[in-house]
Design an enzyme around this catalytic site. Structure first.
Site, short mmCIF file in Angstrom:
data_model
loop_
_atom_site.label_atom_id
_atom_site.label_comp_id
_atom_site.label_asym_id
_atom_site.label_seq_id
_atom_site.Cartn_x
_atom_site.Cartn_y
_atom_site.Cartn_z
N LYS A 1 -55.89 19.37 133.31
CA LYS A 1 -56.39 20.39 132.38
C LYS A 1 -57.12 21.44 133.11
O LYS A 1 -56.91 22.63 133.01
CB LYS A 1 -57.45 19.69 131.47
CG LYS A 1 -56.98 18.87 130.14
CD LYS A 1 -58.11 18.44 129.65
CE LYS A 1 -57.46 17.37 128.34
NZ LYS A 1 -58.84 16.78 127.45
N HIS B 1 -27.68 2.32 118.64
CA HIS B 1 -26.57 3.28 118.89
C HIS B 1 -27.05 4.41 119.87
O HIS B 1 -26.42 5.34 120.13
CB HIS B 1 -26.28 4.02 117.48
CG HIS B 1 -25.77 2.94 116.56
ND1 HIS B 1 -24.34 2.86 116.42
CD2 HIS B 1 -26.26 2.38 115.50
CE1 HIS B 1 -24.04 1.95 115.40
NE2 HIS B 1 -25.14 1.80 114.94
N GLU C 1 -55.56 22.82 123.56
CA GLU C 1 -54.34 22.95 122.48
C GLU C 1 -54.76 22.99 121.15
O GLU C 1 -54.22 23.88 120.33
CB GLU C 1 -53.40 21.63 122.67
CG GLU C 1 -52.65 21.61 123.92
CD GLU C 1 -53.66 20.76 125.02
OE1 GLU C 1 -53.06 20.23 126.26
OE2 GLU C 1 -54.98 20.64 124.85
#
Length: 543
Positions: free
Chosen positions: A505, A383, A211
């Protein structure tokens, strides 16, 4: 010969019997009958490393803590702690020490002290040149954008700290973090930066991480496409790695390579050159204060008796809920927007470290290890998922984190924030009985009563910082690092490797090749994976 296991220890048996005796007792009753000095809150409040923790709203008694400390003694927590600080091999599967604590030690005889000091001085010199404007891009403009490219420990720690300390950051430098191989992550950053004013920090221990290197190559290509000459890229890229040869091969100048070492695991590495983005954002003095706070907690962990030791108590209470109450997750609820990324950071720290099922001797555990770690800053979480915490059938232990003084000028908001934090822990502990619910519903709405009952008895710890400073933040992070070690010692597992990351991987490289190859043999994979690959290949053709 039968191997000695955790649940065969006398203290474990004593805790099991104790759990059966108190499992149905209620926190509200303990507080109601707590009329003598010192109070329950006083007895269960512990200070250390500049932090204060109130453990009194946990489902523990004085006897519970005594038995848990006995478990820590029998499991050899102090021995594992001392071995780590001494630089012994505590990561046996990779034959390595775990010396992240050496990165913040003030002792001249600490392991690798000269190396650490030299690298930090190099970081400070570079950071100051960027912050002052002495380091410029290829057209002579000062750096105003810093892009940290990494993943896992090379991203989560620095991102969390830079966000947390934004109130002391350089006002003219914006810091961005790119980790996801999804091109959308990098593309969103590219839309906000100017190549003439951008510095990229590529962070990878091996400098081969898929990555990270995909994003680094794409960013380098973008610079060239935007007009930066190849020979001027060195003005815009620096690298942090344990593999300097690979960094130079990428095209970064040797003098712009910062070293990390194999005796520091990625998720423990923000104290090293991995924290270069932190130092550029907040300056060398604040970075040093961050280290000093971590060192404060290191000293507390090493010196405080186990019964008054914050990392030990956090670890033991986590064991109590995970292994005796059977809780599968625990929540981190920082009542501080500045600590927005702390839960994400702790997810890796806790689950990558202790999400193991093999003991140090290679045998498999027959008890639960790492709980699922999750969280969201308050008051947002109230919330979203607090409904489940209050009235759902699942018990989720909570770490509330409160900063007592704000780091911003909108001080009138702060009593409201703290009121919510303290009230939530009280409401979770007290609950609401059926009789109390009837009074709330009133005589005309008896059908509402079941919906207004709160079971209560939901456990939480409240951890308090006087203010969110670099020093207090360093202490907070180190607290959780050491909590991980405490639990690993009790579970007899290795918290410093991460072999579970590897298989995905390896298979990912095979699948990537199949996605882009001219032809595809569906028999290479199971039918589900082959079907997924076929769909993606067909979508690419249509695109």
């Amino acid at each position: 010969m039968t191997l000695k296991t955790l649940n065969s220890l006398p203290s474990w048996s004593a805790l099991t019997a104790h759990y059966e005796r108190i499992r149905d007792e209620r926190l509200r009753d303990w507080f109601a009958s707590d009329t003598e000095a010192p109070s329950r809150a006083e007895r269960f409040t512990v200070e250390g490393g500049g932090l204060v923790a109130d453990f009194s709203k946990n489902r523990v008694t004085d006897e519970t803590l005594r038995l848990l400390v006995s478990l820590a003694d029998e499991a050899g927590v102090a021995k594992r702690r001392d071995a780590m600080f001494a630089g012994e091999v505590v990561n046996p599967t990779e034959n390595r020490a775990a010396l992240h604590t050496a990165l913040r030690s003030t002792r001249a005889d600490a392991p690798f002290h000269a190396q650490v000091a030299a690298e930090r001085a190099k970081m400070a010199d570079f950071a100051e040149r960027v912050r002052s404007g002495a380091w410029t891009g290829y057209t002579g403009k000062r750096i105003r954008h810093v892009v940290n490219i990494g993943i896992g420990g090379s991203d989560l720690g620095p991102k969390m700290v830079v966000h947390a300390l934004a109130h002391v950051a350089h006002p003219d430098i914006s810091t961005y973090f790119v980790s996801n191989v999804d091109g959308a992550d990098l593309a969103r950053v590219l839309a906000r930066i100017d190549p003439e004013e951008t510095l990229a920090i590529v962070v990878s221990k091996t400098f081969t991480t898929l990555e990270t290197m995909t994003n680094a190559h794409s960013l380098r290509d973008w610079f060239v496409q935007q007009g930066c000459p190849q020979e001027a890229l060195a003005k815009h890229f620096v690298g942090v790695s344990a593999n300097p040869a690979e960094v130079v091969r990428f095209g970064i100048a040797q003098e712009n390579v910062f070293e990390m070492w194999d005796w520091v695991g990625g998720r423990y590495s923000l104290w090293s050159a991995v924290g270069l983005s932190i130092m550029i954002a907040v300056g060398a003095a604040n970075f040093d204060a961050l280290l000093a706070g971590a060192h404060d907690m290191d000293r507390h962990f090493r010196e405080a008796p186990l019964a008054r030791n914050l990392p030990v108590l956090f670890g033991l209470i986590g064991i109590w809920y995970r292994n005796f109450f059977g809780s599968q997750s625990y929540l981190v609820a920082p009542y501080s927007e500045a600590l927005h990324f702390l839960p994400s950071y702790l997810q890796q720290l806790e689950m990558e470290s202790n999400g193991k099922s093999a003991r140090l001797d290679g045998a498999y555990v027959d008890y639960a290890t790492s709980a699922v770690t999750w969280g969201e800053p308050g008051t947002n979480g109230q919330h979203a998922f607090f409904q489940m915490l209050h009235q759902g059938p699942t018990i989720v232990p909570i770490d509330f984190i409160a900063v007592l003084t704000p780091e911003h000028a909108l001080v009138s908001h702060h009593p409201k924030l703290l009121a919510n934090c303290f009230a939530q822990s009280e409401a979770l502990m007290l609950g609401r009985t059926e009789e109390e619910a009837r009074k709330v519903a009133g005589p005309d709405k008896p059908e509402l009563v079941p919906h207004l009952v709160f079971p209560g008895n939901r456990p939480s710890t409240t951890l308090m910082l006087d203010a969110l400073t670099p020093r207090s933040l360093g202490s907070l992070i180190a607290l959780y690092e050491h909590k991980v070690l405490v639990q690993a010692a009790i579970w007899d597992i290795n918290p410093f490797d991460q072999w579970g990351v590897e298989l995905g991987k390896i298979l990912g490289k095979v699948v990537e090749a199949d996605l882009t190859a001219a032809t595809f043999d569906p028999h290479k994979h199971d039918s589900s994976t082959s079907a997924l690959i076929e769909r993606a290949r067909n979508a690419a053709k249509r695109a």
